[in-house]
Design an enzyme around this catalytic site. Sequence first.
Site, PDB file in Angstrom:
ATOM      1  N   HIS A  52       0.819  -1.208   0.000  1.00 20.68           N
ATOM      2  CA  HIS A  52       0.000   0.000   0.000  1.00 20.68           C
ATOM      3  C   HIS A  52       0.854   1.259   0.000  1.00 20.68           C
ATOM      4  O   HIS A  52       0.487   2.264  -0.612  1.00 20.68           O
ATOM      5  CB  HIS A  52      -0.919  -0.007   1.226  1.00 20.68           C
ATOM      6  CG  HIS A  52      -2.010   1.014   1.168  1.00 20.68           C
ATOM      7  ND1 HIS A  52      -3.105   0.891   0.340  1.00 20.68           N
ATOM      8  CD2 HIS A  52      -2.178   2.188   1.832  1.00 20.68           C
ATOM      9  CE1 HIS A  52      -3.908   1.935   0.502  1.00 20.68           C
ATOM     10  NE2 HIS A  52      -3.361   2.736   1.401  1.00 20.68           N
ATOM     11  N   HIS A  98     -10.276   2.345  -1.096  1.00 18.79           N
ATOM     12  CA  HIS A  98     -10.517   2.000   0.306  1.00 18.79           C
ATOM     13  C   HIS A  98     -11.303   0.697   0.325  1.00 18.79           C
ATOM     14  O   HIS A  98     -12.378   0.602   0.920  1.00 18.79           O
ATOM     15  CB  HIS A  98     -11.258   3.131   1.022  1.00 18.79           C
ATOM     16  CG  HIS A  98     -10.533   3.610   2.240  1.00 18.79           C
ATOM     17  ND1 HIS A  98     -11.158   3.986   3.398  1.00 18.79           N
ATOM     18  CD2 HIS A  98      -9.204   3.758   2.494  1.00 18.79           C
ATOM     19  CE1 HIS A  98     -10.271   4.355   4.302  1.00 18.79           C
ATOM     20  NE2 HIS A  98      -9.070   4.228   3.769  1.00 18.79           N
TER      21      HIS A  98
END
Length: 779
Positions: A52, A98
């Site tokens: 990430h 998300h």
Amino acid sequence: MIDSLNNYNYDVNDSLKVENLTTEDYEEICKRLGRKPNRTELGMFGVMWSEHCCYRNSKPLLANFPTTGKNVLVGPGENAGVIDVGNDQKLVFKIESHNHPSAIEPFQGAATGVGGILRDIFTMGARPIAVLNSLRFGNLDKSSNISLLRGVVSGISHYGNCVGVPTVGGEIYFDDSYSGNPLVNVMALGLLETDEIVCSGAKEVGYPVLYVGNTTGKDGVGGASFASSELNTNSLDNRPAVQVGDPFIEKSLIEACLDAFKTGDVIAAQDMGAAGLTCSSAEMAANGGLGISINLDLVPARENDMTAYQYLLSESQERMLLVVKEEKLNILIEQFKKWGLFANVIGEVISKKEVIISQKNQIVAQIPTSALSDETPINIHKVIKEPPDYLQKKWKWSEDELPIITNNKILSFKDKKQYSLSEIILNLLSNPSIASKSWIYKQYDSQVQSNTVFKPGEADAALLRLRAQDERNKNNNFSGVAASVDCNSRWVLLDPYRGSIAAVAESARNVSCVGAEPLAITNNLNFSSPNTEIGYWQLSSACDGISKACIALETPVTGGNVSLYNESKNKNNQVTPIYPTPVIGMVGKIQNVDKAVSSGWKNINDQIWLIGSYRSESSIGGSSYLDYFHGLITGRPPKINLQDEKYCQTFLRDAISKNYISSSHDISDGGLAIALSECCILSSKGANIQLEEKNARKDNILFSEGGSRIIFSLNKMEETNFLNFVSINNKNFGSNIYVKKIGFVSEANLTINVQDEELCNLRVDELAEKFNNSISNSF
């Protein structure tokens, strides 16, 4: 100050599992530090070395993207991309995901996704002007998927509506591959009118580091690591890794930061997003080529018993880290406090290139900035040389394998029943992936700020006026910015390379369909685990396709996001990967928004035309028709000739700018029949279509999909001028592009004829009933 760096009282193997680190990672950390890391430092490495944050699996692939262009001012590496849109204005934009947080806490996961991407925008000094979203859910025949949809849409609408930024468009698809792992991608746009772009590098030694915004709590601890792992039956235990947002504090933060940036007294700014204070401090130091010292005792805390680990890995929302001029510090602090925000000096920029963290008079972490942020590890994967056997078999599929059409009826492979072509059109219009998303759009405020030209769903792309915020720029500027998010995941599943080319082409086509010139993209690469041969091959092939299309269409990549490990495990440890979904966020500019066109017909008796490429394929392989009606996901997606794609789009934009065209709509999901139906539904007018195709299956004519095809309408009084325009352009484009009249706008029915044979005759209200109510009827 007491040194506590040698506190190794933790189980290494258990801690590595928690941080998603390998034994090799641990050995490399020890080598870089020259000692063993303490538990806090291990957590910092865990988040900073996650996919990430550091793209350890995808970085070599991203390096091949084209990132420069005549309009690009800031490319990948900063909080968001920036392009020049003229009139002393700059457009700031980015897309983020998300996904994992939304899977376990759909409302907060989606809401904080909006908040996070907005901070990326205003951190650059830009005022957020719009939000778009790209969503994927499992099919709506499962109550769990309906709950996820409701929660995500509520979260997006709540945060966006409260913060005062319009949600102006997007896309939503449904497929069982997303049942355990929905995708929530949010794109934001911002308008920048200051001379200086605020960047993230801390470049002045001794300058104070100012913490601004909300307090730090235990929510979101380890969120970056959580986002870099697969979902399983225990994922609900990770609810603490989901952040909790407050849009009203975000609104105050936007206004306070933009006011502060205008003073020129803020040297650098960084959002505390993924990996929280760890990432913001490390990246700020690394980007400035210096170091940073932070005292956690000075951080505004929501709870009294927080450890250094929790402070550093918390992803509490609405927090910013700034480097400011010391002589202006007190003025800035008072300015932030006026907005009801915390504003505390928590450290300073130092010359030693390290991140030094202290708490309670002890050094709790001391790490070289390069070890955390610059020289992060790269996972090397071999790319298989040939497409997988199962795909090569699918590519051999031919439409000849479908039942023969008799009396305009065909047998469905899905339920073994006969359907007329008209019934198939109605069937496809009720497919939630094609049907109207009005139930969703109605929950979003799309008109706040008063710059939205078209409501969501009215046109192929969102369009906003570039109304100047700064009095110096209010000089009768009629220009606008268009934006679209696109990806046909089914095509990418069947051919990642062709499917990704198509995603870029379609996003550019949608922007062109309103009259805007495509300028640049941001992308969100949603894929499964890169640790499988097929998973990494899909990712690699998709990146190659995006790169090729962006070069051909001259739309460089300004940044984006990579979200891997999008797959779910059931109780039997069976893994279900999502369809590979590289979402493309395209932006473009139109010189005069008054000339922009929407999708619906405008006037009865207007002519309907079709532009396309002889060299770009169209087929029912990989089509919505084949999937939804026959239950088949097979065939090879059609090849798009990118040169012809560019020609078609340029032709269309030029015709729109000359006011020849009244409406425009690209042919995508569902093919020509669905595109025509949508134009009819949006305008409450019919269409009489006469096609001259020969030697083609009727379902191919109606439902085939491909690139470079656009339907548009024009007033018959413009026909002579338009034909002259076509003649001039034929000299430039050659014989590879066709522009042909296929019918006219009528009153109440969609009628499609081929060689004088009527294939369908449907009332517009019938079409609208199926199209408008499909999603709401699923609840």
